[in-house]
Write a protein that holds these residues in place. Sequence first.
Motif, short mmCIF file in Angstrom:
data_model
loop_
_atom_site.label_atom_id
_atom_site.label_comp_id
_atom_site.label_asym_id
_atom_site.label_seq_id
_atom_site.Cartn_x
_atom_site.Cartn_y
_atom_site.Cartn_z
N UNK A 80 0.74 -4.94 -4.11
CA UNK A 80 -0.52 -5.61 -3.79
C UNK A 80 -1.41 -5.70 -5.02
N UNK A 81 -2.47 -6.48 -4.89
CA UNK A 81 -3.43 -6.61 -5.98
C UNK A 81 -4.39 -5.42 -6.00
N UNK A 82 -5.04 -5.23 -7.13
CA UNK A 82 -5.91 -4.07 -7.31
C UNK A 82 -7.03 -4.01 -6.28
N UNK A 83 -7.73 -5.10 -6.05
CA UNK A 83 -8.89 -5.06 -5.15
C UNK A 83 -8.49 -4.81 -3.70
N UNK A 84 -7.39 -5.41 -3.27
CA UNK A 84 -6.89 -5.12 -1.92
C UNK A 84 -6.51 -3.65 -1.80
N UNK A 85 -5.90 -3.13 -2.83
CA UNK A 85 -5.45 -1.74 -2.83
C UNK A 85 -6.63 -0.77 -2.73
N UNK A 86 -7.67 -1.05 -3.49
CA UNK A 86 -8.84 -0.16 -3.50
C UNK A 86 -9.59 -0.21 -2.18
N UNK A 87 -9.64 -1.38 -1.56
CA UNK A 87 -10.43 -1.57 -0.33
C UNK A 87 -9.70 -1.14 0.95
N UNK A 88 -8.37 -1.07 0.89
CA UNK A 88 -7.58 -0.91 2.11
C UNK A 88 -6.80 0.40 2.13
N UNK A 89 -6.62 0.94 3.33
CA UNK A 89 -5.72 2.09 3.49
C UNK A 89 -4.40 1.56 4.03
N UNK A 90 -3.30 1.91 3.37
CA UNK A 90 -2.00 1.36 3.75
C UNK A 90 -1.16 2.39 4.50
N UNK A 91 -0.67 1.96 5.65
CA UNK A 91 0.25 2.79 6.40
C UNK A 91 1.66 2.39 5.97
N UNK A 92 2.08 2.96 4.85
CA UNK A 92 3.35 2.55 4.25
C UNK A 92 4.05 3.77 3.65
N UNK A 93 5.32 3.92 3.99
CA UNK A 93 6.06 5.11 3.56
C UNK A 93 6.83 4.91 2.24
N UNK A 94 7.08 3.66 1.86
CA UNK A 94 7.89 3.41 0.66
C UNK A 94 7.07 3.42 -0.62
N UNK A 95 7.66 2.89 -1.66
CA UNK A 95 6.99 2.79 -2.96
C UNK A 95 5.82 1.80 -2.88
N UNK A 96 4.73 2.14 -3.55
CA UNK A 96 3.52 1.31 -3.48
C UNK A 96 3.11 0.92 -4.90
N UNK A 97 3.19 -0.38 -5.19
CA UNK A 97 2.86 -0.87 -6.52
C UNK A 97 1.57 -1.68 -6.54
N UNK A 98 0.88 -1.65 -7.67
CA UNK A 98 -0.42 -2.33 -7.78
C UNK A 98 -0.48 -3.12 -9.09
N UNK A 99 -0.96 -4.35 -9.01
CA UNK A 99 -1.19 -5.16 -10.20
C UNK A 99 -2.51 -4.77 -10.84
N UNK A 100 -2.50 -4.52 -12.14
CA UNK A 100 -3.74 -4.15 -12.85
C UNK A 100 -3.91 -5.00 -14.10
N UNK A 101 -5.18 -5.24 -14.44
CA UNK A 101 -5.50 -6.10 -15.59
C UNK A 101 -6.47 -5.43 -16.56
N UNK A 102 -6.69 -4.14 -16.37
CA UNK A 102 -7.55 -3.38 -17.30
C UNK A 102 -7.18 -1.91 -17.23
N UNK A 103 -7.60 -1.16 -18.22
CA UNK A 103 -7.35 0.28 -18.24
C UNK A 103 -8.05 0.95 -17.07
N UNK A 104 -9.27 0.52 -16.79
CA UNK A 104 -10.04 1.12 -15.68
C UNK A 104 -9.31 0.95 -14.36
N UNK A 105 -8.77 -0.26 -14.13
CA UNK A 105 -8.03 -0.51 -12.89
C UNK A 105 -6.79 0.38 -12.82
N UNK A 106 -6.12 0.55 -13.94
CA UNK A 106 -4.91 1.37 -13.98
C UNK A 106 -5.21 2.82 -13.59
N UNK A 107 -6.27 3.36 -14.16
CA UNK A 107 -6.64 4.76 -13.88
C UNK A 107 -7.04 4.93 -12.41
#
Length: 198
Positions: A80-107
């Motif tokens: 998912x994208x960074x903003x969706x990831x930060x705003x949402x709680x995911x009920x997901x058991x597998x691997x969870x990946x996030x697209x980031x475009x800055x160091x701050x987003x990565x951290x």
Amino acid sequence: MLFLITNRKIIRNKTFIEVIEKAVAGGVEAVILREKDLTYDELLPIAKAVRKITKEKNALLIINRNLEVAKAVGADGYHTGFYDFIKTSFNWKGSLGVSVHSLEEAILAEKKGANYLLASHVYKTDCKKGLAPKGLNFIKEIKENVNIPVIALGGITNKNVREVLLTGVEGIAVMSFIVSSEDPYTAAQKLKENMRIV
């Protein structure tokens, strides 16, 4: 590790499934199914077909931004994208990946529980027209500040993949280099060959 990000709109002379089959046969180890404009009912049959290919070839299937489809096909990961990831709680058991475009987003993404980061874009690419590339130092900076795997994306080809891998990333992701290629099998194979040398 070689990731393929799908985009059915830039395929040239093959079907969507043919591109996936040839790319995986050529060395792609993970497919991120990224067809954001499709509904659940439209994406599900495509995801099932891709799941069949990835299982047969022992590759991973990651679904982008459609959690219900990811669950329905038993995908290995959800992306998912960074903003969706930060705003949402995911009920997901597998691997969870996030697209980031800055160091701050990565951290922040790592702090919130991401399993891996897709960092972009490294080089100039038609997929991000008008946006300046972030370069190799951007990737190095993220690598120095997070402990989860980082996958580099953006304008990567067989000619520059080695220098990207020298930043220490755990993988690279490509879209147009394979998807819009006349020969997705050879494109994937060339990338893998150059990745092995590092």
